[in-house]
Design an enzyme around this catalytic site. Sequence first.
Site, mmCIF file in Angstrom:
data_model
loop_
_atom_site.group_PDB
_atom_site.id
_atom_site.type_symbol
_atom_site.label_atom_id
_atom_site.label_comp_id
_atom_site.label_asym_id
_atom_site.label_seq_id
_atom_site.Cartn_x
_atom_site.Cartn_y
_atom_site.Cartn_z
ATOM 1 N N GLY A 215 0.831 -1.208 0.000
ATOM 2 C CA GLY A 215 0.000 0.000 0.000
ATOM 3 C C GLY A 215 0.862 1.252 0.000
ATOM 4 N N ILE A 216 0.231 2.365 0.412
ATOM 5 C CA ILE A 216 0.912 3.659 0.414
ATOM 6 C C ILE A 216 1.370 3.970 1.837
ATOM 7 C CG2 ILE A 216 0.621 6.114 -0.162
ATOM 8 C CD1 ILE A 216 -2.193 5.179 -1.323
ATOM 9 N N GLY A 217 2.473 4.675 1.997
ATOM 10 C CA GLY A 217 2.799 5.232 3.302
ATOM 11 C C GLY A 217 4.081 4.723 3.912
ATOM 12 N N ALA A 218 4.279 5.127 5.171
ATOM 13 C CA ALA A 218 5.556 4.889 5.848
ATOM 14 C C ALA A 218 5.800 3.392 6.094
ATOM 15 C CB ALA A 218 5.571 5.647 7.169
ATOM 16 N N ILE A 219 4.765 2.624 6.414
ATOM 17 C CA ILE A 219 4.989 1.201 6.721
ATOM 18 C C ILE A 219 5.439 0.437 5.468
ATOM 19 C CG2 ILE A 219 3.889 -0.960 7.489
ATOM 20 C CD1 ILE A 219 2.498 0.689 9.664
ATOM 21 N N GLU A 238 -1.980 -2.987 -6.345
ATOM 22 C CA GLU A 238 -2.903 -2.024 -6.937
ATOM 23 C C GLU A 238 -2.136 -0.753 -7.284
ATOM 24 O OE1 GLU A 238 -5.882 -1.839 -3.899
ATOM 25 O OE2 GLU A 238 -5.355 0.198 -3.391
ATOM 26 N N GLY A 336 -8.305 -1.606 -1.731
ATOM 27 C CA GLY A 336 -8.024 -2.939 -2.254
ATOM 28 C C GLY A 336 -7.588 -3.912 -1.174
HETATM 29 N N1 COA Z 1 -8.078 5.452 17.981
HETATM 30 C C1 COA Z 1 -7.822 6.784 17.902
HETATM 31 N N2 COA Z 1 -7.052 7.359 16.957
HETATM 32 C C2 COA Z 1 -6.509 6.536 16.063
HETATM 33 C C3 COA Z 1 -6.710 5.137 16.081
HETATM 34 C C4 COA Z 1 -7.537 4.608 17.082
HETATM 35 N N3 COA Z 1 -7.771 3.282 17.153
HETATM 36 N N4 COA Z 1 -6.020 4.589 15.075
HETATM 37 C C5 COA Z 1 -5.402 5.605 14.444
HETATM 38 N N5 COA Z 1 -5.691 6.766 15.051
HETATM 39 C C6 COA Z 1 -5.180 8.091 14.646
HETATM 40 C C7 COA Z 1 -3.666 8.054 14.568
HETATM 41 O O1 COA Z 1 -3.065 8.371 15.817
HETATM 42 C C8 COA Z 1 -3.390 9.118 13.526
HETATM 43 O O2 COA Z 1 -3.516 10.420 14.075
HETATM 44 P P1 COA Z 1 -2.179 11.330 14.333
HETATM 45 O O3 COA Z 1 -1.561 11.424 12.981
HETATM 46 O O4 COA Z 1 -2.750 12.571 14.845
HETATM 47 O O5 COA Z 1 -1.372 10.512 15.307
HETATM 48 C C9 COA Z 1 -4.573 8.965 12.569
HETATM 49 O O6 COA Z 1 -5.603 8.342 13.302
HETATM 50 C C10 COA Z 1 -4.243 8.125 11.341
HETATM 51 O O7 COA Z 1 -3.727 6.866 11.747
HETATM 52 P P2 COA Z 1 -2.513 6.193 10.974
HETATM 53 O O8 COA Z 1 -2.383 4.824 11.467
HETATM 54 O O9 COA Z 1 -1.324 7.096 11.024
HETATM 55 O O10 COA Z 1 -3.079 6.197 9.502
HETATM 56 P P3 COA Z 1 -2.333 5.976 8.139
HETATM 57 O O11 COA Z 1 -2.332 7.250 7.413
HETATM 58 O O12 COA Z 1 -1.038 5.232 8.331
HETATM 59 O O13 COA Z 1 -3.355 5.021 7.375
HETATM 60 C C11 COA Z 1 -4.940 3.240 7.260
HETATM 61 C C12 COA Z 1 -3.659 3.746 7.895
HETATM 62 C C13 COA Z 1 -5.274 1.903 7.865
HETATM 63 C C14 COA Z 1 -6.082 4.212 7.505
HETATM 64 C C15 COA Z 1 -4.697 3.104 5.708
HETATM 65 O O14 COA Z 1 -3.669 2.194 5.482
HETATM 66 C C16 COA Z 1 -5.951 2.638 5.003
HETATM 67 O O15 COA Z 1 -6.784 3.445 4.668
HETATM 68 N N6 COA Z 1 -6.118 1.307 4.779
HETATM 69 C C17 COA Z 1 -7.290 0.732 4.167
HETATM 70 C C18 COA Z 1 -7.173 0.625 2.678
HETATM 71 C C19 COA Z 1 -6.116 -0.306 2.228
HETATM 72 O O16 COA Z 1 -5.542 -1.081 2.971
HETATM 73 N N7 COA Z 1 -5.857 -0.266 0.929
HETATM 74 C C20 COA Z 1 -4.919 -1.123 0.271
HETATM 75 C C21 COA Z 1 -3.612 -0.530 -0.055
HETATM 76 S S1 COA Z 1 -3.587 0.978 -0.972
#
Ligand code: COA
Length: 431
Positions: A215-219, A238, A336
Amino acid sequence: MINWKQKYANKIMSAEDALKQVRSGDRVVTGHACGEPPTLVRALVDRAPELKDVEVVHMVAMGPAKYAQMGMEGSFRHNSLFVGAATRKAVSEGRALHTPCFFSEIPRLFTWRILPVDVTLMQVAPPDEEGFCSLGVSVDYTLAASRSDRVTIAQMNKYMPRTLGGKIHLDEIDCIVEKDEPLIELKPPAIGNIEKAIGEHVAALIEDGSTLQLGIGAIPDAVLLFLKHKKDLGIHSEMFSDGILTLAEAGVVTNKKKNINTGKFVATFLMGTKKLYDFVDSNPDVWMQPVDYTNDPNIIGQHDNMVSINSALQVDFMGQVNAEMIGPNQFSGVGGQLDFVRGASRSKGGKSIIALPSTAAKGTVSRITPELDRGSAVTTSRNDVHYIVTEYGSADLRGKSIRERAKALIGIAHPDFRESLTAKAKEMGLI
Ligand code: COA
């Protein structure tokens, strides 16, 4: 070469004239992510005073999404198939809608007229000798929308890389707006120590010869840092971003072991910087396909050792994954994720990995949790889940009972929360 400008002269017009084709009550689908046609979207928004009830449908909006801003409600209703930063506020305030849908199924929403399309706004590269325009960095659902609509409007942009695979012929475009402007870019994310630890645990699960979806992002980018010593990896994803380029240049990604599309990077959209866009431009090793192909679990499952790597917001003791909601608020969407989780589960030797930091909100909330937050949705079900990885290790949940899952998940939770999680698991009769 055919003089297409002469042949299609009557289709070339200003954005303002092209967007006059939109009528009140229409459903308008716009190109996705970095493939969004900014000039056309701006011209649509400029028509706000004359339009009523126009539904604007797309996945991630990388532009400012002005049609979803306060005060636009009478003219535009945004229907988001994946909520992003530009549209999150409008969705949570009820000024815009979210329609849940697997990414792989979006083309069928249009072609089967579940969401009938009136107008498609897309961005394309200038045509080749036969009059075909590459769909560049966003192939996904655009062609499906355009083949079901009343009017297709294309921004023709010389900065759009000519990727191989998804293309549209000039005959199928109704209005051509010539406007060259650099594509929207996504800068590589900052990678911290937590992401690096997660990346190392995920990399340990990846064998030589595996095909990856990231996916996208730091991880995902952190995972790539730990793959430098692997051999013959493949990409069927994707999307991919700049992070892949280093591994491609180092000869780690060869795509040689892929059972299908051997030798090719396969994706449906791309997000990155100009470096990525230059890499994919006319590159015969990059094969861009519609999302109902790339994300079809039956296609994904044909790769042996398919590894999908995605992230999540929280995981409960049963292994239910919430990747899209914070409480009752829609944060993103399924995208996806499940397409690839299911594809990887059909693959011989496949693994689906959900990788997430053990805590959120600056360490105050455990993401491993007895139950998902009230109002949240299950993105990946407990029946689909395989590996969960945090910075504290990985838990293989497939074939494990609920009790075994709870114990394994507590083992990779943040140490500050393990005691309270264990107490809760005892109270729930799981330990
Ligand atoms: N309770 C409260 N706050 C929460 C939380 C929880 N359980 N989980 C996350 N947060 C907060 C985080 O602290 C962060 O806020 P901050 O930046 O102020 O600290 C914010 O919500 C975003 O969380 P983060 O984990 O940093 O999000 P991300 O940008 O890394 O995205 C997903 C993670 C899961 C949202 C993203 O990968 C996604 O949309 N996945 C679904 C779609 C997918 O997997 N597609 C396939 C690949 S493209």
